[in-house]
Design a protein around this motif. Sequence first.
Motif, PDB file in Angstrom:
ATOM      1  N   TYR A 126       0.853  -1.190   0.000  1.00  0.00           N
ATOM      2  CA  TYR A 126       0.000   0.000   0.000  1.00  0.00           C
ATOM      3  C   TYR A 126       0.891   1.242   0.000  1.00  0.00           C
ATOM      4  CZ  TYR A 126      -3.730  -3.251   1.118  1.00  0.00           C
ATOM      5  OH  TYR A 126      -4.631  -4.284   1.070  1.00  0.00           O
ATOM      6  N   ILE A 127       0.575   2.184  -0.872  1.00  0.00           N
ATOM      7  CA  ILE A 127       1.421   3.360  -1.062  1.00  0.00           C
ATOM      8  C   ILE A 127       0.578   4.618  -0.916  1.00  0.00           C
ATOM      9  CG2 ILE A 127       3.000   4.543  -2.646  1.00  0.00           C
ATOM     10  CD1 ILE A 127       3.395   1.873  -4.085  1.00  0.00           C
ATOM     11  N   ARG A 128       1.097   5.580  -0.215  1.00  0.00           N
ATOM     12  CA  ARG A 128       0.416   6.866  -0.095  1.00  0.00           C
ATOM     13  C   ARG A 128       0.755   7.705  -1.327  1.00  0.00           C
ATOM     14  NH1 ARG A 128       0.147  10.810   5.237  1.00  0.00           N
ATOM     15  NH2 ARG A 128      -1.388  12.274   4.366  1.00  0.00           N
ATOM     16  N   ALA A 129      -0.064   7.556  -2.334  1.00  0.00           N
ATOM     17  CA  ALA A 129       0.142   8.241  -3.618  1.00  0.00           C
ATOM     18  C   ALA A 129      -1.125   8.066  -4.437  1.00  0.00           C
ATOM     19  CB  ALA A 129       1.341   7.652  -4.361  1.00  0.00           C
ATOM     20  N   PRO A 185      -4.609   4.558 -15.405  1.00  0.00           N
ATOM     21  CA  PRO A 185      -3.415   4.326 -14.586  1.00  0.00           C
ATOM     22  C   PRO A 185      -3.538   3.082 -13.715  1.00  0.00           C
ATOM     23  CG  PRO A 185      -4.882   5.809 -13.429  1.00  0.00           C
ATOM     24  CD  PRO A 185      -5.621   5.353 -14.677  1.00  0.00           C
ATOM     25  N   THR A 186      -4.301   2.065 -14.145  1.00  0.00           N
ATOM     26  CA  THR A 186      -4.621   0.991 -13.217  1.00  0.00           C
ATOM     27  C   THR A 186      -4.048  -0.383 -13.564  1.00  0.00           C
ATOM     28  OG1 THR A 186      -6.710   0.580 -14.376  1.00  0.00           O
ATOM     29  CG2 THR A 186      -6.770   2.104 -12.507  1.00  0.00           C
ATOM     30  N   ARG A 187      -3.684  -0.639 -14.805  1.00  0.00           N
ATOM     31  CA  ARG A 187      -3.256  -2.002 -15.142  1.00  0.00           C
ATOM     32  C   ARG A 187      -2.194  -1.991 -16.238  1.00  0.00           C
ATOM     33  NH1 ARG A 187      -5.284  -7.097 -14.305  1.00  0.00           N
ATOM     34  NH2 ARG A 187      -4.861  -8.680 -15.904  1.00  0.00           N
ATOM     35  N   LEU A 188      -1.093  -2.681 -15.960  1.00  0.00           N
ATOM     36  CA  LEU A 188      -0.006  -2.824 -16.926  1.00  0.00           C
ATOM     37  C   LEU A 188       0.474  -4.263 -16.879  1.00  0.00           C
ATOM     38  CD1 LEU A 188       2.106  -1.519 -18.886  1.00  0.00           C
ATOM     39  CD2 LEU A 188       3.549  -1.155 -16.867  1.00  0.00           C
ATOM     40  N   ALA A 189       0.506  -4.918 -18.038  1.00  0.00           N
ATOM     41  CA  ALA A 189       1.006  -6.292 -18.126  1.00  0.00           C
ATOM     42  C   ALA A 189       2.060  -6.367 -19.210  1.00  0.00           C
ATOM     43  CB  ALA A 189      -0.139  -7.266 -18.426  1.00  0.00           C
ATOM     44  N   PHE A 209       1.044  -5.442 -13.181  1.00  0.00           N
ATOM     45  CA  PHE A 209       0.913  -4.450 -12.118  1.00  0.00           C
ATOM     46  C   PHE A 209      -0.543  -4.001 -12.072  1.00  0.00           C
ATOM     47  CE2 PHE A 209       5.183  -4.026 -13.920  1.00  0.00           C
ATOM     48  CZ  PHE A 209       5.986  -4.109 -12.796  1.00  0.00           C
ATOM     49  N   LEU A 210      -1.187  -4.160 -10.921  1.00  0.00           N
ATOM     50  CA  LEU A 210      -2.561  -3.717 -10.734  1.00  0.00           C
ATOM     51  C   LEU A 210      -2.559  -2.601  -9.703  1.00  0.00           C
ATOM     52  CD1 LEU A 210      -5.589  -4.130 -11.357  1.00  0.00           C
ATOM     53  CD2 LEU A 210      -5.641  -5.764  -9.447  1.00  0.00           C
ATOM     54  N   VAL A 211      -3.032  -1.424 -10.096  1.00  0.00           N
ATOM     55  CA  VAL A 211      -3.033  -0.239  -9.229  1.00  0.00           C
ATOM     56  C   VAL A 211      -4.479   0.089  -8.870  1.00  0.00           C
ATOM     57  CG1 VAL A 211      -2.308   2.158  -8.987  1.00  0.00           C
ATOM     58  CG2 VAL A 211      -0.975   0.597 -10.436  1.00  0.00           C
ATOM     59  N   GLU A 212      -4.821  -0.044  -7.583  1.00  0.00           N
ATOM     60  CA  GLU A 212      -6.194   0.172  -7.134  1.00  0.00           C
ATOM     61  C   GLU A 212      -6.234   1.354  -6.167  1.00  0.00           C
ATOM     62  OE1 GLU A 212      -8.268  -3.972  -6.625  1.00  0.00           O
ATOM     63  OE2 GLU A 212      -6.176  -4.147  -5.962  1.00  0.00           O
ATOM     64  N   PRO A 213      -6.805   2.500  -6.582  1.00  0.00           N
ATOM     65  CA  PRO A 213      -6.835   3.673  -5.707  1.00  0.00           C
ATOM     66  C   PRO A 213      -7.922   3.577  -4.653  1.00  0.00           C
ATOM     67  CG  PRO A 213      -7.869   4.171  -7.813  1.00  0.00           C
ATOM     68  CD  PRO A 213      -7.320   2.772  -7.933  1.00  0.00           C
ATOM     69  N   HIS A 214      -7.656   4.150  -3.490  1.00  0.00           N
ATOM     70  CA  HIS A 214      -8.640   4.244  -2.406  1.00  0.00           C
ATOM     71  C   HIS A 214      -8.334   5.501  -1.600  1.00  0.00           C
ATOM     72  CE1 HIS A 214     -11.518   3.031   0.647  1.00  0.00           C
ATOM     73  NE2 HIS A 214     -10.584   3.176   1.572  1.00  0.00           N
ATOM     74  N   HIS A 215      -9.115   6.564  -1.836  1.00  0.00           N
ATOM     75  CA  HIS A 215      -8.892   7.861  -1.181  1.00  0.00           C
ATOM     76  C   HIS A 215      -7.456   8.333  -1.439  1.00  0.00           C
ATOM     77  CE1 HIS A 215     -12.836   7.586   0.525  1.00  0.00           C
ATOM     78  NE2 HIS A 215     -12.548   6.464   1.173  1.00  0.00           N
ATOM     79  N   ASP A 216      -6.626   8.416  -0.387  1.00  0.00           N
ATOM     80  CA  ASP A 216      -5.277   8.974  -0.540  1.00  0.00           C
ATOM     81  C   ASP A 216      -4.200   7.911  -0.735  1.00  0.00           C
ATOM     82  OD1 ASP A 216      -6.279  11.555  -0.190  1.00  0.00           O
ATOM     83  OD2 ASP A 216      -6.073  11.438   1.989  1.00  0.00           O
ATOM     84  N   ILE A 217      -4.594   6.655  -0.872  1.00  0.00           N
ATOM     85  CA  ILE A 217      -3.608   5.595  -1.035  1.00  0.00           C
ATOM     86  C   ILE A 217      -3.968   4.734  -2.242  1.00  0.00           C
ATOM     87  CG2 ILE A 217      -3.161   5.519   1.452  1.00  0.00           C
ATOM     88  CD1 ILE A 217      -4.746   2.881   1.514  1.00  0.00           C
ATOM     89  N   VAL A 218      -3.039   3.883  -2.623  1.00  0.00           N
ATOM     90  CA  VAL A 218      -3.317   2.868  -3.638  1.00  0.00           C
ATOM     91  C   VAL A 218      -2.821   1.528  -3.115  1.00  0.00           C
ATOM     92  CG1 VAL A 218      -3.081   4.496  -5.551  1.00  0.00           C
ATOM     93  CG2 VAL A 218      -1.118   3.102  -4.866  1.00  0.00           C
ATOM     94  N   ARG A 219      -3.458   0.495  -3.589  1.00  0.00           N
ATOM     95  CA  ARG A 219      -2.940  -0.864  -3.374  1.00  0.00           C
ATOM     96  C   ARG A 219      -2.281  -1.298  -4.672  1.00  0.00           C
ATOM     97  NH1 ARG A 219      -6.932  -5.474  -1.426  1.00  0.00           N
ATOM     98  NH2 ARG A 219      -7.914  -5.027  -3.454  1.00  0.00           N
ATOM     99  N   LEU A 220      -1.000  -1.622  -4.588  1.00  0.00           N
ATOM    100  CA  LEU A 220      -0.247  -2.091  -5.751  1.00  0.00           C
ATOM    101  C   LEU A 220      -0.046  -3.595  -5.615  1.00  0.00           C
ATOM    102  CD1 LEU A 220       1.465  -1.706  -8.314  1.00  0.00           C
ATOM    103  CD2 LEU A 220       3.432  -1.240  -6.818  1.00  0.00           C
TER     104      LEU A 220
END
Length: 269
Positions: A126-129, A185-189, A209-220
């Motif tokens: 989880y990344i604050r971005a 900006p959510t999926r790169l294979a 790479f799956l990038v799932e945003p949630h408010h101020d963070i993302v789950r990578l």
Amino acid sequence: MNLETGGMDAVFKALADPTRRLLLDRLREQNGQTLRELCERLDMARQSATQHLDVLVGAGLVTVIRRGRARLHYLNPAPIHEIEERWISEFDRPRLQALSALKTQAEEYAMTGESTTVPTYVYVTYIRASAEQVWRALTDADLTARYWGHANISDWRPGSPWEHRRSDGSGVVDGVGRVLVAEPPTRLAITFEDSPGVEPPRDASVVTFLVEPHHDIVRLTVTHENLPNEEMLNGISQGWPAVVANLKSLLETGDVLPQVPWEMSGTHA
């Protein structure tokens, strides 16, 4: 996953239950199982297994990956890594022997050999971005050179080639492949060939790479599948956490980690 008080409490609570530890052991022995397969191996009712898995997923210790209609469960070593980083220097090593063993187990993903259509390695953090910031970090050559030691070079269009070129000025290319999916900006294979000249030729592995945003963070979520052998699995099991940790540091602090993290593991993805 940044283990502040709430997140750390959730991880320790999840690990405190013997049934949940048994679920982790079963996933260590055979990663990527469905709920039905886990229930069969544990002689446990579906409802009970679902409740325990929900706790493990909530703590970040298990990740669920969808493949068609199937929901596959994978160990995620990220929370164990973060607990070790925060706590191991504060206690004698014997006091953390059980936790260290679980950490090792969580990183040693087992290859079942039963199917080539499921991921053989899964890592979640989880990344604050924002999702856009993470996407740029994955696809911008200058940024990848900063946290990876390699510039990933491509126009990132489906079907285009890409190169994993050393950033030391040597121009050496350590990996090549093609872009399979690019959905900013959510999926790169991408396919990944680290030994394109190897004989006999082998199929390229695939990184998603799956990038799932949630408010101020993302789950990578990083999945790496179609691995040729256990040697490569062991290498990326050390390499991916190091690379992703450096990416996370760059996005959250504006700078990479003060020391190159893969030098500790001896592996560079």
